[in-house]
Design an enzyme around this catalytic site. Structure first.
Site, short mmCIF file in Angstrom:
data_model
loop_
_atom_site.label_atom_id
_atom_site.label_comp_id
_atom_site.label_asym_id
_atom_site.label_seq_id
_atom_site.Cartn_x
_atom_site.Cartn_y
_atom_site.Cartn_z
N CYS A 2 -26.39 -3.18 24.00
CA CYS A 2 -27.48 -4.08 23.61
C CYS A 2 -28.02 -3.62 22.27
O CYS A 2 -27.71 -2.53 21.80
CB CYS A 2 -28.60 -4.03 24.63
SG CYS A 2 -28.05 -4.38 26.30
N ARG B 185 -23.75 -6.31 18.76
CA ARG B 185 -23.89 -5.35 19.85
C ARG B 185 -24.00 -6.04 21.21
O ARG B 185 -23.87 -5.41 22.25
CB ARG B 185 -25.12 -4.48 19.64
CG ARG B 185 -25.07 -3.65 18.39
CD ARG B 185 -26.32 -2.82 18.26
NE ARG B 185 -26.41 -1.84 19.34
CZ ARG B 185 -25.83 -0.65 19.31
NH1 ARG B 185 -25.13 -0.29 18.28
NH2 ARG B 185 -25.95 0.17 20.32
N TRP C 106 -26.27 -7.41 26.18
CA TRP C 106 -24.87 -7.49 26.62
C TRP C 106 -24.92 -7.14 28.09
O TRP C 106 -25.06 -5.98 28.48
CB TRP C 106 -24.04 -6.48 25.82
CG TRP C 106 -22.60 -6.46 26.17
CD1 TRP C 106 -21.98 -5.62 27.06
CD2 TRP C 106 -21.56 -7.29 25.64
NE1 TRP C 106 -20.64 -5.89 27.12
CE2 TRP C 106 -20.36 -6.89 26.26
CE3 TRP C 106 -21.55 -8.33 24.71
CZ2 TRP C 106 -19.15 -7.50 25.98
CZ3 TRP C 106 -20.33 -8.92 24.43
CH2 TRP C 106 -19.16 -8.52 25.05
N ASN D 20 -31.69 -0.29 26.05
CA ASN D 20 -30.24 -0.40 25.85
C ASN D 20 -29.60 0.74 26.61
O ASN D 20 -29.79 1.90 26.24
CB ASN D 20 -29.91 -0.29 24.36
CG ASN D 20 -28.44 -0.02 24.11
OD1 ASN D 20 -27.58 -0.41 24.91
ND2 ASN D 20 -28.13 0.64 23.02
N GLY D 21 -28.89 0.42 27.68
CA GLY D 21 -28.26 1.49 28.46
C GLY D 21 -28.18 1.09 29.92
O GLY D 21 -28.33 -0.10 30.25
N GLU E 30 3.00 -3.30 22.35
CA GLU E 30 1.67 -3.32 21.74
C GLU E 30 1.66 -2.51 20.44
O GLU E 30 1.03 -2.93 19.45
CB GLU E 30 0.64 -2.78 22.75
CG GLU E 30 -0.78 -2.66 22.25
CD GLU E 30 -1.44 -3.98 21.86
OE1 GLU E 30 -0.85 -5.05 22.06
OE2 GLU E 30 -2.56 -3.93 21.31
N LYS F 171 0.50 -4.12 16.89
CA LYS F 171 -0.56 -3.55 16.04
C LYS F 171 -0.05 -3.40 14.61
O LYS F 171 -0.71 -3.78 13.66
CB LYS F 171 -0.99 -2.17 16.52
CG LYS F 171 -1.73 -2.03 17.82
CD LYS F 171 -3.03 -2.74 17.92
CE LYS F 171 -2.84 -4.15 18.37
NZ LYS F 171 -3.90 -4.89 18.89
N GLU G 251 0.45 -6.77 12.81
CA GLU G 251 -0.81 -7.46 12.53
C GLU G 251 -1.53 -6.92 11.30
O GLU G 251 -2.04 -7.69 10.50
CB GLU G 251 -1.79 -7.24 13.70
CG GLU G 251 -1.71 -8.23 14.79
CD GLU G 251 -2.83 -7.99 15.80
OE1 GLU G 251 -2.82 -6.95 16.48
OE2 GLU G 251 -3.72 -8.84 15.89
N HIS H 4 22.55 -3.43 23.14
CA HIS H 4 22.93 -4.84 23.31
C HIS H 4 22.55 -5.66 22.08
O HIS H 4 22.52 -6.88 22.15
CB HIS H 4 22.27 -5.41 24.57
CG HIS H 4 22.69 -4.70 25.81
ND1 HIS H 4 23.94 -4.82 26.37
CD2 HIS H 4 22.03 -3.80 26.58
CE1 HIS H 4 24.03 -4.05 27.43
NE2 HIS H 4 22.88 -3.42 27.59
N LYS I 51 -10.07 -13.74 15.28
CA LYS I 51 -10.38 -12.93 16.47
C LYS I 51 -10.11 -13.71 17.75
O LYS I 51 -9.59 -13.16 18.71
CB LYS I 51 -11.83 -12.47 16.41
CG LYS I 51 -12.23 -11.52 17.52
CD LYS I 51 -11.55 -10.18 17.37
CE LYS I 51 -11.83 -9.24 18.53
NZ LYS I 51 -10.79 -8.20 18.65
C1 AGP Z 1 -4.65 -8.62 19.22
O1 AGP Z 1 -4.71 -7.57 18.32
C2 AGP Z 1 -4.54 -9.94 18.60
N1 AGP Z 1 -5.61 -10.18 17.70
C3 AGP Z 1 -4.14 -11.08 19.49
O2 AGP Z 1 -2.82 -10.88 19.86
C4 AGP Z 1 -4.96 -11.31 20.76
O3 AGP Z 1 -4.70 -10.30 21.70
C5 AGP Z 1 -4.60 -12.68 21.34
O4 AGP Z 1 -4.94 -13.67 20.42
C6 AGP Z 1 -5.26 -12.94 22.67
O5 AGP Z 1 -6.64 -12.99 22.54
P1 AGP Z 1 -7.58 -12.99 23.81
O6 AGP Z 1 -7.35 -11.71 24.52
O7 AGP Z 1 -8.96 -13.11 23.24
O8 AGP Z 1 -7.21 -14.16 24.65
#
Ligand code: AGP
Length: 617
Positions: free
Chosen positions: A2, A27, A84, A110-111, A490, A494, A497, A513, A612
């Site tokens: 929060c 936050r 939050w 906050n906590g 993953e 990363k 991206e 393969h 995001k």
């Molecule tokens: C993750 O680093 C990415 N920005 C992206 O793959 C993300 O995980 C994906 O768009 C899914 O998002 P969500 O978890 O908010 O549904």
């Protein structure tokens, strides 16, 4: 997480508080509130000169702001909070500030008050009346109980009585010339200016008004007036402390001193994972009330279907393995964007789980709607309280990783993995496919995970050195098997991206393969190979790649020195159970991508072409 802001001084503070809350919105943003000591229009012999006015509302700060337009709501002393939700849904009633019974005292916090249930029970027996479902509300009532000691004395009693964490600020009509605050493990700073003094969770909230700050340490209490600041130790002794001056701009200060949000969020993972366990795992027992499923319903499950995108999809792949292993329920995992177009089979004994950090991903939302139309029960795993996916699901399991600002998911991924572990264990226990001993052993090890992540973070410098030496490679292959495969996928995501380098995550056994054809001197192979049943097999894959001139970077378990014979670079992760190593191996891979991207001068927080949350198909 929060956000807190408070002011006492000579200026009208409604707008100071609202503006500060907006800067703290990252936050927490499920509800907000302010309380001000306002001139009392009925002031006279029987009415006090000031009265307490509170405005609070569920939703974004804007919703609260719209209700605060009345010019009579103003004063020179006030507190504000953005929430939050942890205890209690994000509703108006649960929003802060919270009052005592006399309605003269207001508190923001906050906590988490871990012993709130016990305190609340005692306070109710003493006649205190509670309005919200929050843990915080015990604080104003506790203070009310000790008000004979003065506002500061009452706060000092609270610090003695509560267990957990908190940054707390209170004001009272009985003490109109002061604000008091306390810190127990949650951030709280004091801002100093000629026109008054501030409390805040973070500097961005008040940077507009001052660059002079005082840090507050754990268990200290503070009394602010318009022109004085007094800090008291846990024992009640006056503490002398020199203020410091910052020359940060607002955006860097929001990163709390980290260069990027992504780095900050990677480093927040021990906390995020711990918060996600909190309330679900205690004293060796697992509680999953939020699932809203009776043991009968769980026993009847004949299938679990998980859908997700991107990073969340990789958490789903870990979920599949642990649910099948521990609970013996068949699990299908689909990309949300594929699921809805493939005419999937759903029946009433199939549990449908959607994993989404943002709770807003349109493909995941569409897949949920598809499954619901076929009669499935939907469980959402998300980090955002009140998000669309959360609202459209039958039950919601929140990851308590705190708001994630960097576009690249990091701390929310490890929090999702933790939920998958807890859920797999919970189903396994109810279905009686996991023995009590095994269950206890896994739980004990889960409790060690935050410290093990911290140990990896403490050695971030080792990863940076490897990144500094390897950032010019143009082809990266991340290899893993079984629990190492989602980590490999993953790790590659990363890197793609944020560095824009071509990277693939691949099941190591599939190398011959096809992908081995890619291998040459420009290739780096990242082998995810902690001690497990497939270690030797991945080692063979690496030797094959090495024979074709590839450079090798291996993630191995602590104590594995032999790997240095085969790998050009290696990093040791703390030992853990085979099923749990993915939550550890991903951490050095996040750091590795981060440092490679920084070497290449990329904007890691806002990589090109990405958002995001993806709200278009
Ligand atoms: C993750 O680093 C990415 N920005 C992206 O793959 C993300 O995980 C994906 O768009 C899914 O998002 P969500 O978890 O908010 O549904």
């Amino acid at each position: 997480m929060c956000g807190i802001i408070a002011y006492i001084g000579t200026k009208n503070c409604k707008n100071i508080l609202i503006d500060g809350l907006k800067r703290l919105e990252y936050r927490g943003y499920d509800s907000a509130g302010i309380a001000l000591l306002c001139p009392n229009p009925k002031a006279g012999t029987s009415s006090p000169a000031l009265e307490l006015k509170i405005i609070k509302e569920a939703g974004k700060i804007k919703a609260m702001e719209e209700q605060s337009v009345d010019p009579l709501i103003n004063g020179t002393c006030g507190i504000g909070h953005t929430r939050w939700a942890t205890h209690g849904a994000p509703t108006r009633v649960n929003a802060h500030p919270h009052m005592d019974c006399s309605e003269k005292l207001d508190v923001i916090h906050n906590g988490i008050v871990e012993n709130y249930a016990e305190l609340k029970e005692g306070l109710i027996k003493e006649g205190h009346r509670f309005k919200s479902e929050t843990d915080t509300e015990v604080i104003p009532h506790l203070m009310e109980k000790y008000m004979k000691k003065g506002l500061l004395g009452a706060m000092q009693e609270v610090v003695k009585k509560i267990k957990g964490s908190g940054a707390i600020v209170a004001l009272s009509t009985e003490y109109p010339d002061e604000l008091v605050g306390a810190r127990i493990s949650s951030p709280l700073i004091v801002g100093l200016s000629k026109e008054g003094n501030y409390f805040a969770s973070d500097m961005p909230a008040v940077l507009k008004h001052t660059k002079n700050f005082l840090v507050i340490n754990d268990y200290e209490t503070v009394r602010l007036t318009e022109d004085t600041v007094e800090i008291f130790s846990r024992e009640g002794k006056i503490v002398t402390r020199e203020p410091f001056k910052v020359d940060w701009n607002i955006s860097s200060a929001e990163k709390s001193g980290y260069e990027d949000f992504m780095l900050k969020e990677i480093f927040e993972q021990p906390f995020g994972v711990k918060e996600t366990m909190r309330g679900r795992l205690s004293d060796g027992e697992l509680d999953f009330d939020e699932l809203n499923m009776s043991p009968d319903q769980i026993n009847r499950l004949n299938k679990v279907q998980i859908i997700a995108c991107g990073t969340s999809f990789h958490a789903a792949l870990i979920g599949k393995q642990v649910i099948e292993k521990w609970a013996k329920i068949p699990v299908e995992v689909d990309l949300s964007s594929e699921y809805r177009y493939r005419d999937p089979l759903v029946d009433k004994n199939c549990l449908f789980i959607a994993i989404t950090q943002s709770g807003e991903t349109i493909d995941t939302l569409a897949a949920i709607r598809e499954a619901r139309s076929k009669g499935a029960k939907i469980v959402a795993i998300t980090n955002v309280v009140g998000s669309t996916v959360a609202r459209e699901s039958d039950s919601v399991i929140y990851t308590h990783a705190g708001p994630e600002i960097g576009v690249c998911a990091s701390k929310t991924f490890t929090a999702q993995i933790m939920v998958m572990y807890l859920m797999g264990l919970y189903f396994g226990r109810i279905k009686k496919h996991i023995s009590k001993d095994r269950f206890q052993k896994i739980i004990r090890e889960l409790e060690n995970i935050p410290d093990k992540i911290q140990k990896i973070l403490d050695r971030a410098g080792e990863i940076k050195i490897i990144a500094d030496k390897t950032f010019k490679f143009t082809c990266f292959l991340f290899l893993g098997r079984i629990f190492g495969l989602p980590a490999a996928l993953e790790g590659a995501l990363k890197l793609k991206e944020i560095s824009y380098i071509h990277a693939e995550g691949y099941p190591a056994g599939e190398m011959k393969h096809g992908p081995i054809a890619l291998t040459d001197a420009k290739t780096i192979i990242v082998g995810i190979m902690p001690d497990d049943q497939v270690y030797e097999k991945i080692l063979s894959n690496l030797q094959e790649a090495k024979a074709r001139k590839a450079t090798i970077f291996s993630l191995v378990t602590e104590g594995n020195e032999k790997i240095k014979k085969y790998a050009d670079y290696s990093f040791q992760i703390p030992g853990t159970l085979e099923e749990l190593h993915a939550i550890l191996t991903i951490v050095p891979l996040q750091l590795y991508s981060y440092y490679i991207a920084k070497n290449l001068g990329r904007d890691v927080d806002q990589p090109r072409n990405l958002a995001k949350s993806v709200t278009v198909e």
